[in-house]
Write a protein that holds these residues in place. Sequence first.
Motif: not given
Lengths: 767, 767
Positions: A50-55, A59-61, A140-151
Amino acid sequence: MTTTADRTTKTNRKYRVIGTRPIRHDGHDKVTGRAKYGADIQLAGLLFGAVLRSPHPHARIRSIDTSKAAALPGVKAVMTGKDLPEKATPPGNFMETLADPQVLTENVMARGKVLYKGHAVAAVAAVDRHVAEEALELIEVDYEVLPHVLDVREAMKPGAPILHEDLRTRTTAQMPGDTPDTDGPTNIASHVQFVQGDVAQGFKEADAIVERTFETKPVHQGYIELHNSTASWSTDGNLTIWKSTQGPFIVRHQVACILNLPPSQIKVVPMEIGGGFGGKINTYTDAVAAVLSKKTGHPVQVVMSRKDVFEGTGPTSATHMRAKIGATKDGRITAVEVNLTYAAGGFPGSPVGSGAGTCLAPYKVENLKIDGYDVVVNEPKSAAYRAPGSPQAAFAVEPVIDELADKLGMDPMEFRLKNATRTGDRQASGVPFPSIGCVEVEEAMINHPHYKAPLEGPNRGRGVALGYWGNAGMNSSATINVTPNGSITLVTGSVDIGGSRPALAMQAAEVLGLAAEDVHPSVGDTDSVGYTGVTGGSRTTFATGIAVIKAAEDVRDQMIKRAALVWETQPEDVEFKDGVFTSKKNPEDTLTFQKLASRLMGTGGPVTASASADPKQVGPSFSGMIVDVEVDPETGKVDILRATLFQDVGTAVHPSYVEGQMQGGAVQGIGWALNEEYFYGDNGVMANSSFLDYRMPTSLDLPMVEPVVIEVPNPGHPFGLRGVGESSIVSPMAAIANAISHAIGQRLTTLPMSPTVVREALVNGDK
Amino acid sequence: MTTTADRTTKTNRKYRVIGTRPIRHDGHDKVTGRAKYGADIQLAGLLFGAVLRSPHPHARIRSIDTSKAAALPGVKAVMTGKDLPEKATPPGNFMETLADPQVLTENVMARGKVLYKGHAVAAVAAVDRHVAEEALELIEVDYEVLPHVLDVREAMKPGAPILHEDLRTRTTAQMPGDTPDTDGPTNIASHVQFVQGDVAQGFKEADAIVERTFETKPVHQGYIELHNSTASWSTDGNLTIWKSTQGPFIVRHQVACILNLPPSQIKVVPMEIGGGFGGKINTYTDAVAAVLSKKTGHPVQVVMSRKDVFEGTGPTSATHMRAKIGATKDGRITAVEVNLTYAAGGFPGSPVGSGAGTCLAPYKVENLKIDGYDVVVNEPKSAAYRAPGSPQAAFAVEPVIDELADKLGMDPMEFRLKNATRTGDRQASGVPFPSIGCVEVEEAMINHPHYKAPLEGPNRGRGVALGYWGNAGMNSSATINVTPNGSITLVTGSVDIGGSRPALAMQAAEVLGLAAEDVHPSVGDTDSVGYTGVTGGSRTTFATGIAVIKAAEDVRDQMIKRAALVWETQPEDVEFKDGVFTSKKNPEDTLTFQKLASRLMGTGGPVTASASADPKQVGPSFSGMIVDVEVDPETGKVDILRATLFQDVGTAVHPSYVEGQMQGGAVQGIGWALNEEYFYGDNGVMANSSFLDYRMPTSLDLPMVEPVVIEVPNPGHPFGLRGVGESSIVSPMAAIANAISHAIGQRLTTLPMSPTVVREALVNGDK
């Protein structure tokens, strides 16, 4: 040119087998549940991955702690991106051009950063699926959440969140190693441009000009069967992978790159496939299953969930597009300017180049300028989807053509026919078209009863649009063996998605004077057949067909020698026709293929032949749709009243499967036109990652799509075949948009044209 | 001629790869449990079959009531012989000569009569094995028990119980349709006879004559893996069978005959095989699993128990034999008379013809008469076992040769060498020997340290004997595909029992200048490779090897053309040596096979080649054993102190596997000599149908058998190969008998020479 309407019987008059409709060889096993798909593989000691996927979409791991997961009883191994070689390395100097291996490996498992919600970050292998899924929750993944862009437009602006610090824009003319266009980091991965003539001058000559901006959303290929990989890595270093794929040899190559293995050390066994549409070319979980197998010493199976498929595998690109077209009063197009911006997803590689190359294919244009931009955004890495890139671009060009015809007061098909491309005309890229059937398709549309039928009633409209796909050639291999009772077995490396087993068998049967049923086709693994490219690009029946024909001709020639041996004469004195060998010297000496086959053991042993093909003269395919719609003014819901799909297929080997391909492409186009989209919240999370919420059309949503088969033979194939799989998806979105505009009097320029969008247009007017 | 002792390195000096000892390609997967055998096949909805077998050695079936079994919950289908077509029908006019299809079908399931204890009479398919076995007990068979006969001499007597009312004796000269020898019913199925010269005159010229009578018991091939069949009969009529077999194409043919199907409708997938030795050529449970699959609509698996294997599948023939040989004082053989009677089991078809044809092979004899009788008895139908028929016949001839040498006061090897056959001498059949190494084997024996070493101590003796097997050719196919990194894949239809994958890979590697590891060999199913005969008759490495060499040469020629294309020159200007292509015009232009392989996609596509072989110049193999024994006078137990096995192998492709074949044959011969036998009670029931009671030798029972490889190249193969698999089993029984006679001073003439038999000879004197 013939159309289905012309054809009095099921049989193409030129051929014995080509043009008939035998039952497909894999039919019974598929409808009775005997066919084996990837997830049906059961091996002794099989573990489940099974694969763990980013929420997070971006983000930086900082760190990943897998210790608790590893300690869970039943867990046999845990892996992260660190377990894959940092650099993907193509083996030897052989390069598959389909995908950048470094992008593949970073997409298979994130290193340092996650680039979209659903990006894989870790995986476990355990004794069953439930333990594996439980273990994922303990990672346990320690993420540094970054601003994202979709458009894509946001992503191109200065100050936008940057996905890849080292990304610089590459232009068409640039080769690897050249200095990039831009100095600093950017999300624009590449810029393609086609220019011909003088566009400014062309617009000056125009009596009418229409310019519009268009937008489309990501849509998924929507195959029913989930991605799966079962890997067994033996102690001698050999790795076997069973899986659902469009191209076992491509998977072999990609996994070889990712794991730095020689391809010969990898065997990929293609199982039956439950749909691909381009989405089952790139590797996702194969290297993961392989590494988990190596770590555990057991075979490991990874099967995605539907959510994994939506969030972790490629949809096709969202786009932002602009088209400007000018024409003279008498309907001559003088200039075209098209600007295409395609979302690549988290890594470079949208099909914007194909969009740019195909969007003006139906039109002979002296002055044109097409710009295409490949832009990374925080969405799943885009993947090929049936005629990749072309449907979006057609949605930008064809409605403008339609509006321009309206403006000029011309019939939209007459306007198109006036500007239609012909064999030898220059494509956008400057390369001349090979033999094409653009005019024949347009004439068939104009002459079809549907085009002439009256369409009465309020809120109803008719639309037309054209589509084009260039098709691919590439390499294929085939092996034929003669059975003692005179049937033959046929082995190719081409995964059968849409009926290629019968379509290939029929080509062999045509050469050897056999019935389609006398040919037993099968799909080999990478150890048992010569290198064969992907089942994609509408290439299989065409290119693998040529390899099959060559192998069949070799069989025929060997059999002629055997007949000569039997009759104590020379091979040149033996004639072969309709499955019967005849001695020219003594015409009473005849042997059927079957009879001679039973005598091979005494005349030199079994007859077997292998051949390969690398065809260069690929036959492109034009298509078009006429569609009638009715719009419910209360709800904005659009009903398709009647739809007719026209396509130049070269020669229809098996008309039923050709028609099925045409209907299938049309239906996917209808879904894309009216309902399908990735619906993202502001948090960058897909809100509709299930088939309940991602609305694909069902039979209840659809009329019978009438397929009109047009046969303009391709001189690059012995029987005149063109690829038929993709062209049909190109025109529906534009045709439906044009039909809706005629129904409601306003132009819609976004996909999907869902009830919400249509209702808003009805209320607020033209956007 | 070279022997292993001569060879300073592992490498045959003439070749790069031939003669080296790479690790076998299937090794890791087999020792780590990854290899998939027949019983490992798991299919969705799989049912389990079980076979009801006759408790009587001879009985008429009055009726079979399956209703109670069919009513048992979990039972899905029941079948009897009535569910198979009455007549087995060869498809088309293609005949496999290996077995009479009508005999096969009646052996697969009894009709009217059961002919041996263990003869199949009915079968069930159920949800699991236990329910299936329970259901067997509910099948009610009403038997009329008939008198039975086990001993061939009894069976030949007037008034003996007759197995087949319609059986008449067929003689060598008779063709199907000729009037048989006998008028009335008989158990003598056939009589073969070879006559040369004037035997009566020959015996008159003899100074010494020895005549002895011999007896042997049925012995089993003793493969570890049980017979298995998994069948899936699709609704479209196509039947797939996964199984352990020596010959998937033979199984296809046999099942096609039994079920009256065209062979092309059947796909046989050979799984890994856990031993065969001739016993896995004929079909047993395949048609049963197939019919049960058709009846239930599910795949059905049938796996025999060990008891089923002993009682229901072929052992090799029990025999009654007589040999009479005369010679002059100076050691010239003047006449030989041999009479061989072989038990066929319940149906005709013992290997007495092979026994008759091979027993005098080592001797040039002017005057000979050999009679062979094939006699049916109430035992399982005999099946091929390693050099079928030859070991028994050698056990009749070689001890008489030995005793005659004693009588003449000659060294037994000198006596043999004096009468040794040479290339061109006539065989018993009258056909001249092709190139043979009989003299070379005998000289190697005489010159070996073992033959010269003193053997001291009481109750010890040394024996020698010769063996011979003619080997087979038959049809084979092979396909080679070139991988982009320069390795190749090799597909053949030859099941790999004893290392044929490496031995075939090495022949391809030799042609193409590759390493054995660069070749990835696999075994195809009947749909994916050309017709290929059984892995048997010591033919595989030889005959399939020739197909492999032809395919490799085709690949080489295609690659030369590609190199010419790259260098813009002609193919005849390209030289290929040791894996490197060189331009003759510009010797600086070189491309390794690997480098050129990576450029195939741009120069015409993949390289792939198929070839077949039908070799006629088969290389027979002579062998011999020197053995030292010690007899325990208290118990009669015989210990093998030292054993050396000599064999002319032509060219040893992979010496380790050649030596392994030689040791394996020797060990099976030792088991046959000392312990193995079917032990029948008066009731005609085998009393020792388990490996606990059927005593096969284990490593504790055996010394290291030293193999001495003799290489007299066979001109019928490009690298000089002879088949090596069978010859080694022929001499041990006779050599051990001769050794025991020298140890105890009495001649033993029955097999096995178990402690009981030896002790009785010690007590009661020469039998």
